[in-house]
Design a protein around this motif. Structure first.
Motif, PDB file in Angstrom:
ATOM      1  N   SER A 279      -1.337   0.650   8.580  1.00 14.97           N
ATOM      2  CA  SER A 279      -1.957   0.663   7.249  1.00 14.97           C
ATOM      3  C   SER A 279      -3.467   0.654   7.353  1.00 14.97           C
ATOM      4  O   SER A 279      -4.156   0.273   6.417  1.00 14.97           O
ATOM      5  CB  SER A 279      -1.487  -0.532   6.439  1.00 14.97           C
ATOM      6  OG  SER A 279      -1.863  -1.744   7.067  1.00 14.97           O
TER       7      SER A 279
ATOM      8  N   HIS B 147       0.875  -1.169   0.000  1.00 18.53           N
ATOM      9  CA  HIS B 147       0.000   0.000   0.000  1.00 18.53           C
ATOM     10  C   HIS B 147       0.913   1.220   0.000  1.00 18.53           C
ATOM     11  O   HIS B 147       1.403   1.660   1.058  1.00 18.53           O
ATOM     12  CB  HIS B 147      -0.909  -0.005   1.228  1.00 18.53           C
ATOM     13  CG  HIS B 147      -1.914   1.102   1.211  1.00 18.53           C
ATOM     14  ND1 HIS B 147      -1.761   2.270   1.918  1.00 18.53           N
ATOM     15  CD2 HIS B 147      -3.092   1.228   0.540  1.00 18.53           C
ATOM     16  CE1 HIS B 147      -2.788   3.064   1.705  1.00 18.53           C
ATOM     17  NE2 HIS B 147      -3.610   2.459   0.873  1.00 18.53           N
ATOM     18  N   PRO B 148       1.196   1.756  -1.196  1.00 21.65           N
ATOM     19  CA  PRO B 148       2.217   2.810  -1.319  1.00 21.65           C
ATOM     20  C   PRO B 148       1.925   4.064  -0.502  1.00 21.65           C
ATOM     21  O   PRO B 148       2.852   4.689   0.016  1.00 21.65           O
ATOM     22  CB  PRO B 148       2.226   3.121  -2.824  1.00 21.65           C
ATOM     23  CG  PRO B 148       1.674   1.888  -3.463  1.00 21.65           C
ATOM     24  CD  PRO B 148       0.665   1.350  -2.506  1.00 21.65           C
ATOM     25  N   THR B 149       0.649   4.435  -0.359  1.00 25.02           N
ATOM     26  CA  THR B 149       0.328   5.675   0.348  1.00 25.02           C
ATOM     27  C   THR B 149       0.794   5.622   1.795  1.00 25.02           C
ATOM     28  O   THR B 149       1.372   6.585   2.321  1.00 25.02           O
ATOM     29  CB  THR B 149      -1.182   5.958   0.294  1.00 25.02           C
ATOM     30  OG1 THR B 149      -1.601   5.992  -1.079  1.00 25.02           O
ATOM     31  CG2 THR B 149      -1.502   7.287   0.959  1.00 25.02           C
ATOM     32  N   SER B 150       0.534   4.502   2.446  1.00 23.01           N
ATOM     33  CA  SER B 150       0.940   4.368   3.849  1.00 23.01           C
ATOM     34  C   SER B 150       2.330   3.755   3.987  1.00 23.01           C
ATOM     35  O   SER B 150       2.830   3.598   5.107  1.00 23.01           O
ATOM     36  CB  SER B 150      -0.065   3.492   4.609  1.00 23.01           C
ATOM     37  OG  SER B 150      -0.117   2.192   4.045  1.00 23.01           O
ATOM     38  N   LYS B 151       2.936   3.393   2.866  1.00 27.00           N
ATOM     39  CA  LYS B 151       4.252   2.755   2.857  1.00 27.00           C
ATOM     40  C   LYS B 151       4.277   1.514   3.753  1.00 27.00           C
ATOM     41  O   LYS B 151       5.175   1.337   4.584  1.00 27.00           O
ATOM     42  CB  LYS B 151       5.357   3.749   3.270  1.00 27.00           C
ATOM     43  CG  LYS B 151       5.828   4.635   2.125  1.00 27.00           C
ATOM     44  CD  LYS B 151       7.172   5.266   2.425  1.00 27.00           C
ATOM     45  CE  LYS B 151       7.789   5.855   1.156  1.00 27.00           C
ATOM     46  NZ  LYS B 151       9.128   6.399   1.393  1.00 27.00           N
TER      47      LYS B 151
ATOM     48  N   ALA C 177      -5.538   1.799   4.633  1.00 26.59           N
ATOM     49  CA  ALA C 177      -5.661   1.029   3.416  1.00 26.59           C
ATOM     50  C   ALA C 177      -6.882   0.120   3.444  1.00 26.59           C
ATOM     51  O   ALA C 177      -7.222  -0.476   2.443  1.00 26.59           O
ATOM     52  CB  ALA C 177      -4.419   0.174   3.222  1.00 26.59           C
TER      53      ALA C 177
END
Length: 353
Positions: free
Chosen positions: A349, A276-280, A352
């Motif tokens: 996350s 989940h790239p937004t939350s890394k 997400a």
């Protein structure tokens, strides 16, 4: 081909030579090595240092798994380590790591015994020994530091690019080598950059990321144009081959409401199984190739490459959760799998979901 009945007549040296011949000519088969394993186990007391090293090398080169034999080789090798030559050390440590076998007390004994003999090592011996320790994920800070210094000295005269790149990668895996030595490796990479080919760039790219994240004051020693070349070479060779294991975990995480990208690649070129790239946040689904195993305890240990990748991703701000195959194999039902994954999903996350 010698029959199983004839093998009992072989001397220890003849057994070692036979295994070496089969492995080096590509004539090894599971059937041949099964008989050779049994004969070797009965005669290991008679094997000298070179025969022990060659036997481990033969099995690793042939791709024949024999963890109990490797355990016995280690037991018989420890009292003979003073008689190991440079090539014996390099071949043995390469073979153990290549075969996925780690015995911490044996590796520790080798680290002590090899250190005073490093002046006898050529670049390949240095690289094979460093690769063995790094791949097996065994910390040997004094040895790796000394190997790095010896490699710098040797490469000043006649650099072997593959061996140098391997040692640089092992230094990154270890993460314990003094900054002055890391700086010297950076300088040597720049001085000799033209001798490195595409095949060496992946290892050097990991070294560069290690420098960037763990030795930021040394970043300027590798110019941007060289960093770009390393990155392009590395990303050009990224292969996406998801396993069914990975697909199964992805499907179940979807059912749990954890939205994610399948096979995400970061801007640095590092591939993540489920992210989940937004939350890394990411979940890595790790099969057997990510681990070595201690045949005595049955415990698995992350390979150095896997641990290094985790360190680098964490340095880039990612939270990594791992789903190892040996955990997954204990889950009998889908409900068990869902319960396990629910406990694994990173709390950071939540956005997400």
């Amino acid at each position: 081909t010698a029959s199983s009945s004839r093998l009992g007549e072989f001397t220890s040296q003849a057994l070692a030579n036979t295994m070496w011949a089969f492995a080096s000519t590509g004539a090894a088969t599971p059937e041949r090595f099964k008989a050779l394993t049994a004969a070797t186990m009965r005669r290991l007391d008679e094997f000298g240092a070179q025969a022990l090293a060659n036997t481990s090398w033969s099995f690793a080169t042939a791709g024949i798994k024999a963890p109990r034999l490797f355990e016995s080789i280690a037991d018989h090798a420890v009292p003979k380590l003073e008689r190991f030559c440079a090539q014996d050390f390099g071949n043995t440590m390469w073979a153990f790591a290549m075969s996925g076998v780690v015995l911490p007390t044996f590796f520790d004994a080798v680290a002590v015994a090899a250190l005073p003999k490093l002046p006898e090592f050529n670049q390949q011996n240095l690289a094979n020994t460093a690769w063995g320790f790094a791949t097996a994920g065994v910390a040997a800070p004094r040895l790796i530091h000394a190997i790095a210094l010896a490699t710098l000295d040797a490469s000043d005269v006649d650099m072997d690019p593959q061996d140098f790149a391997t040692v640089a990668w092992a230094v990154a895996c270890a993460g314990t080598v003094h900054a002055d030595v890391v700086a010297s490796i950076c300088d040597r990479v720049v001085e000799a950059f033209q001798v490195f080919g595409d095949i060496h760039h992946s290892q050097l790219y990991f070294f560069w990321l290690f420098v960037r994240l763990e030795h930021p004051t040394l970043r300027a020693r590798i110019p941007p144009r060289y960093r770009d070349i390393l990155r392009r070479s590395f990303t050009r060779h990224i292969e996406v081959r998801p396993s069914q294991f990975q697909r199964d975990v992805s499907d179940l995480l979807d059912r749990l409401g954890w939205a994610h990208d399948f096979e995400h690649v970061t801007p640095e070129g590092l591939a993540l199984d489920l992210a989940h790239p937004t939350s890394k946040t990411a979940v890595e689904v790790d099969g057997p190739s990510h681990y070595v195993r201690d045949p005595r305890t049955g415990q698995y240990r992350e390979k150095g490459a896997t641990s290094l990748k985790t360190r680098l991703l964490q340095g880039l701000g990612w939270t990594i959760t791992r789903v190892p195959f040996f955990d997954w194999e204990t889950l009998d039902t889908e409900d068990d799998q869902l319960r396990y994954l629910r406990g694994k999903i990173p709390s950071s996350s939540a956005a997400a979901r």
